[in-house]
Design an enzyme around this catalytic site. Structure first.
Site, PDB file in Angstrom:
ATOM      1  N   ARG A 213       0.827  -1.131  -0.084  1.00  0.00           N
ATOM      2  CA  ARG A 213       0.078  -0.006  -0.050  1.00  0.00           C
ATOM      3  C   ARG A 213       0.923   1.179  -0.178  1.00  0.00           C
ATOM      4  O   ARG A 213       0.712   2.301  -0.782  1.00  0.00           O
ATOM      5  CB  ARG A 213      -0.857  -0.055   1.175  1.00  0.00           C
ATOM      6  CG  ARG A 213      -2.052  -0.951   0.987  1.00  0.00           C
ATOM      7  CD  ARG A 213      -3.145  -0.375   2.206  1.00  0.00           C
ATOM      8  NE  ARG A 213      -2.754  -1.247   3.276  1.00  0.00           N
ATOM      9  CZ  ARG A 213      -3.092  -2.625   3.593  1.00  0.00           C
ATOM     10  NH1 ARG A 213      -3.533  -3.229   2.854  1.00  0.00           N
ATOM     11  NH2 ARG A 213      -2.791  -3.113   4.849  1.00  0.00           N
ATOM     12  N   PHE A 229      -9.701  -6.452  -7.906  1.00  0.00           N
ATOM     13  CA  PHE A 229      -9.775  -7.318  -6.492  1.00  0.00           C
ATOM     14  C   PHE A 229      -9.616  -6.428  -5.452  1.00  0.00           C
ATOM     15  O   PHE A 229      -8.550  -6.728  -4.545  1.00  0.00           O
ATOM     16  CB  PHE A 229      -8.701  -8.306  -6.601  1.00  0.00           C
ATOM     17  CG  PHE A 229      -8.796  -9.408  -7.479  1.00  0.00           C
ATOM     18  CD1 PHE A 229      -9.806 -10.364  -7.734  1.00  0.00           C
ATOM     19  CD2 PHE A 229      -7.936  -9.296  -8.979  1.00  0.00           C
ATOM     20  CE1 PHE A 229      -9.552 -11.138  -8.807  1.00  0.00           C
ATOM     21  CE2 PHE A 229      -7.941  -9.946  -9.999  1.00  0.00           C
ATOM     22  CZ  PHE A 229      -9.108 -10.885 -10.015  1.00  0.00           C
ATOM     23  N   ASP A 251     -14.667  -5.556  -8.102  1.00  0.00           N
ATOM     24  CA  ASP A 251     -14.588  -6.960  -7.045  1.00  0.00           C
ATOM     25  C   ASP A 251     -15.828  -7.478  -7.271  1.00  0.00           C
ATOM     26  O   ASP A 251     -16.908  -6.966  -7.576  1.00  0.00           O
ATOM     27  CB  ASP A 251     -14.347  -6.526  -5.550  1.00  0.00           C
ATOM     28  CG  ASP A 251     -13.860  -7.497  -4.452  1.00  0.00           C
ATOM     29  OD1 ASP A 251     -12.695  -7.466  -4.296  1.00  0.00           O
ATOM     30  OD2 ASP A 251     -14.554  -8.663  -4.280  1.00  0.00           O
ATOM     31  N   SER A 252     -15.804  -8.841  -7.097  1.00  0.00           N
ATOM     32  CA  SER A 252     -16.988  -9.599  -7.067  1.00  0.00           C
ATOM     33  C   SER A 252     -17.739  -9.518  -5.755  1.00  0.00           C
ATOM     34  O   SER A 252     -19.165 -10.061  -5.909  1.00  0.00           O
ATOM     35  CB  SER A 252     -16.790 -11.114  -7.589  1.00  0.00           C
ATOM     36  OG  SER A 252     -15.834 -11.501  -6.751  1.00  0.00           O
ATOM     37  N   ALA A 280     -13.846 -10.172 -12.145  1.00  0.00           N
ATOM     38  CA  ALA A 280     -12.825  -9.243 -12.748  1.00  0.00           C
ATOM     39  C   ALA A 280     -12.160  -9.614 -14.095  1.00  0.00           C
ATOM     40  O   ALA A 280     -11.970  -8.816 -14.935  1.00  0.00           O
ATOM     41  CB  ALA A 280     -11.502  -9.491 -11.691  1.00  0.00           C
ATOM     42  N   ASP A 300      -4.664  -7.726  -7.610  1.00  0.00           N
ATOM     43  CA  ASP A 300      -4.527  -8.595  -6.267  1.00  0.00           C
ATOM     44  C   ASP A 300      -5.366  -9.606  -6.164  1.00  0.00           C
ATOM     45  O   ASP A 300      -6.186  -9.678  -5.212  1.00  0.00           O
ATOM     46  CB  ASP A 300      -4.340  -7.572  -5.112  1.00  0.00           C
ATOM     47  CG  ASP A 300      -3.981  -8.381  -3.792  1.00  0.00           C
ATOM     48  OD1 ASP A 300      -3.349  -9.364  -4.083  1.00  0.00           O
ATOM     49  OD2 ASP A 300      -4.328  -7.780  -3.069  1.00  0.00           O
ATOM     50  N   CYS A 340      -0.539 -14.342  -4.056  1.00  0.00           N
ATOM     51  CA  CYS A 340      -0.377 -14.667  -2.687  1.00  0.00           C
ATOM     52  C   CYS A 340      -0.304 -16.265  -2.790  1.00  0.00           C
ATOM     53  O   CYS A 340      -0.517 -16.776  -1.641  1.00  0.00           O
ATOM     54  CB  CYS A 340      -1.685 -14.154  -1.779  1.00  0.00           C
ATOM     55  SG  CYS A 340      -3.008 -14.591  -2.270  1.00  0.00           S
TER      56      CYS A 340
HETATM   57  N1  SAH Z   1      -6.620  -6.062  -2.685  1.00  0.00           N
HETATM   58  C1  SAH Z   1      -7.289  -6.268  -1.466  1.00  0.00           C
HETATM   59  C2  SAH Z   1      -7.248  -7.611  -1.073  1.00  0.00           C
HETATM   60  C3  SAH Z   1      -7.701  -8.775  -2.214  1.00  0.00           C
HETATM   61  S1  SAH Z   1      -8.335 -10.290  -1.483  1.00  0.00           S
HETATM   62  C4  SAH Z   1      -6.823  -5.342  -0.280  1.00  0.00           C
HETATM   63  O1  SAH Z   1      -6.238  -4.417  -0.744  1.00  0.00           O
HETATM   64  O2  SAH Z   1      -7.356  -5.321   0.611  1.00  0.00           O
HETATM   65  C5  SAH Z   1      -9.301 -10.560  -2.858  1.00  0.00           C
HETATM   66  C6  SAH Z   1     -10.600 -10.025  -3.532  1.00  0.00           C
HETATM   67  O3  SAH Z   1     -11.048 -10.769  -4.664  1.00  0.00           O
HETATM   68  C7  SAH Z   1     -11.878 -10.481  -2.813  1.00  0.00           C
HETATM   69  O4  SAH Z   1     -12.303  -8.968  -2.108  1.00  0.00           O
HETATM   70  C8  SAH Z   1     -12.646 -11.304  -3.383  1.00  0.00           C
HETATM   71  O5  SAH Z   1     -13.856 -10.817  -3.371  1.00  0.00           O
HETATM   72  C9  SAH Z   1     -12.278 -10.864  -4.919  1.00  0.00           C
HETATM   73  N2  SAH Z   1     -12.506 -11.808  -5.813  1.00  0.00           N
HETATM   74  C10 SAH Z   1     -12.480 -13.080  -5.846  1.00  0.00           C
HETATM   75  N3  SAH Z   1     -12.645 -13.440  -6.966  1.00  0.00           N
HETATM   76  C11 SAH Z   1     -12.952 -12.650  -7.677  1.00  0.00           C
HETATM   77  C12 SAH Z   1     -13.390 -12.522  -9.433  1.00  0.00           C
HETATM   78  N4  SAH Z   1     -13.510 -13.440 -10.169  1.00  0.00           N
HETATM   79  N5  SAH Z   1     -13.599 -11.091  -9.530  1.00  0.00           N
HETATM   80  C13 SAH Z   1     -13.569 -10.174  -9.011  1.00  0.00           C
HETATM   81  N6  SAH Z   1     -13.090 -10.252  -7.566  1.00  0.00           N
HETATM   82  C14 SAH Z   1     -12.889 -11.530  -7.119  1.00  0.00           C
END
Ligand code: SAH
Length: 396
Positions: A213, A229, A251-252, A280, A300, A340
């Site tokens: 961040r 994400f 985000d989903s 996404a 991410d 991750c």
């Molecule tokens: N970047 C975030 C953490 C990401 S965690 C931060 O800074 O805190 C991963 C995220 O991806 C989650 O919020 C989840 O809801 C989302 N996610 C998972 N699969 C997804 C998809 N196919 N499309 C969009 N979002 C997705």
């Protein structure tokens, strides 16, 4: 100590001698010995030499996890108190015990406490027990956490499928002390985030991204940011605080985006951002199809490689994302992509990112490497504790 002895097969003590804390069932002379779940056993070499005390896990392939490489050490409340104090002292050294802030207080194997994760949010904490050993000492650990002068209440977030491998059911609820509020506010580098410890993903907030961040914040000035994400908007808030001209969060999860909106407003950003709820991969393709361009794309995703069987598919996922990310950048733009997945090495991640740039027809160069923040240390004896990799690439 006088714990029941548990013999290794000849030659199988090597990893223990290198202070790796995991013993798989195939390394044991009697893998099906009738110890209770979480019972403390004394691991001995084939010649009988005591090597370590460990927690027994009859249901898991990972049959024993070491508590202490000192075979004389007693595994009791004093042992856990000392380990918790040690973990806490390092966070204090890192400047992460500010009462208004938050951090990962205990990171499992890296803090000598396999199967235990504790994240602190101000005066509250979320704890996760993922091993039979930690589970057996759950009440002891709960009491010890409350002894910490800066904690008032601890909530349990053991609602993770990995507990199934240990024969443990998922569990969530108050663990100790005062009832936790519906949301807990924490401050990170002057930015405020409200966290839902009860319902958020994992324990509610991604402290492991703290260093990332701060990289994003430093590089965001004047940029149109695509934050894919986005979860609860950690990068979005950091980017706007760093002078980004706009942020599009994708985000989903609608609840995650609703919380991102609250976090943005809480930090004084009433405008300059938009939320887009959906898949996404689909949204990235649509943005690309519509000819949209950005100056900083952040990718991410959740863990795309949960196990060895998913390696190829996961790699393809990371590459697809990075290719689309590169395509969406104007010249002079930057891509920040993350993985991750523990099974993804830093080298492979760079290779995949390079292939994605080639496919997108872009010349790119890495200007920063990111990894999990220092409250998620990598135990050198346990390389599995390293999992978060990120690359910041500039694009011509
Ligand atoms: N970047 C975030 C953490 C990401 S965690 C931060 O800074 O805190 C991963 C995220 O991806 C989650 O919020 C989840 O809801 C989302 N996610 C998972 N699969 C997804 C998809 N196919 N499309 C969009 N979002 C997705």
């Amino acid at each position: 100590m006088n714990y029941p002895r548990c013999q290794l097969l000849p030659g199988r003590e090597k990893s223990l001698l290198r202070r790796h804390p995991w013993v798989f069932s195939g390394a044991l002379a009697e893998p099906d010995a009738a110890f209770a779940p979480g019972e403390t056993v004394l691991l001995c070499a084939a010649d009988g030499t005591p090597l370590a005390s460990a927690a027994w896990s009859p249901e898991s392939q990972l049959r024993a996890r070491v508590w202490s490489f000192d075979p004389e050490e007693v595994i009791d409340a004093d042992f856990f108190r000392a380990r918790i104090a040690r973990a806490t002292a390092w966070r204090r050294m890192l400047g992460l015990l500010d009462p208004a802030g938050g951090c990962r207080l205990i990171y499992s194997e890296s803090d000598g406490l396999p199967g235990l994760i504790v994240d602190r949010y101000g005066e509250f904490a979320a704890a996760q027990f993922t091993g039979a050993g930690a589970e057996r000492f759950r009440d002891t650990i709960a009491g010890l956490l409350l002894e910490l002068p800066f904690l008032r209440g601890v909530y349990e977030r053991s609602d993770v499928p990995v507990r199934g491998k240990e024969g443990l059911a998922e569990r969530r609820g108050m663990l100790a002390g005062e009832n936790i509020p519906a949301e807990v506010e924490i401050v990170e580098e002057g930015l405020t985030f409200a966290v839902d410890l009860r319902h958020g993903q994992k324990t509610g907030f991604y402290f492991d991204l703290r260093s990332a961040r701060s990289v994003v914040r430093r590089r965001a000035a004047g940029r149109r940011v695509l934050n894919v994400f986005a979860y609860t908007g950690g990068f979005a808030v950091a980017a706007l605080a760093g002078g980004a001209v706009s942020v599009l969060n994708v985000d989903s999860s609608a609840p995650a985006l609703a919380r991102a909106e609250k976090n943005l407003r809480r930090n004084g950003f009433a405008s300059g951002w938009e939320n887009c709820c959906g898949d996404a991969f689909r949204i990235l393709r649509e943005l690309d199809g519509a000819g949209e361009k950005f100056d900083l794309v952040i990718l991410d995703p959740p863990k795309l490689i949960p196990g060895k069987a998913a390696l190829l598919r996961g790699c393809r996922g990371y590459q697809d994302l990075a290719r689309l990310g590169f395509r969406l950048l104007d010249p002079g733009g930057m891509l920040a992509n993350f993985s991750c997945s523990g099974l993804m090495t830093a080298e492979l991640f760079q290779k995949i990112t390079a292939d994605a740039a080639l496919e997108a027809g872009r010349d790119a160069a890495v200007i920063a490497r990111m990894e999990q923040a220092p409250d998620h240390p990598t135990a050198l004896a346990v390389p599995e504790t390293f999992y978060l990799k990120g690359l910041l690439s500039r694009v011509e």
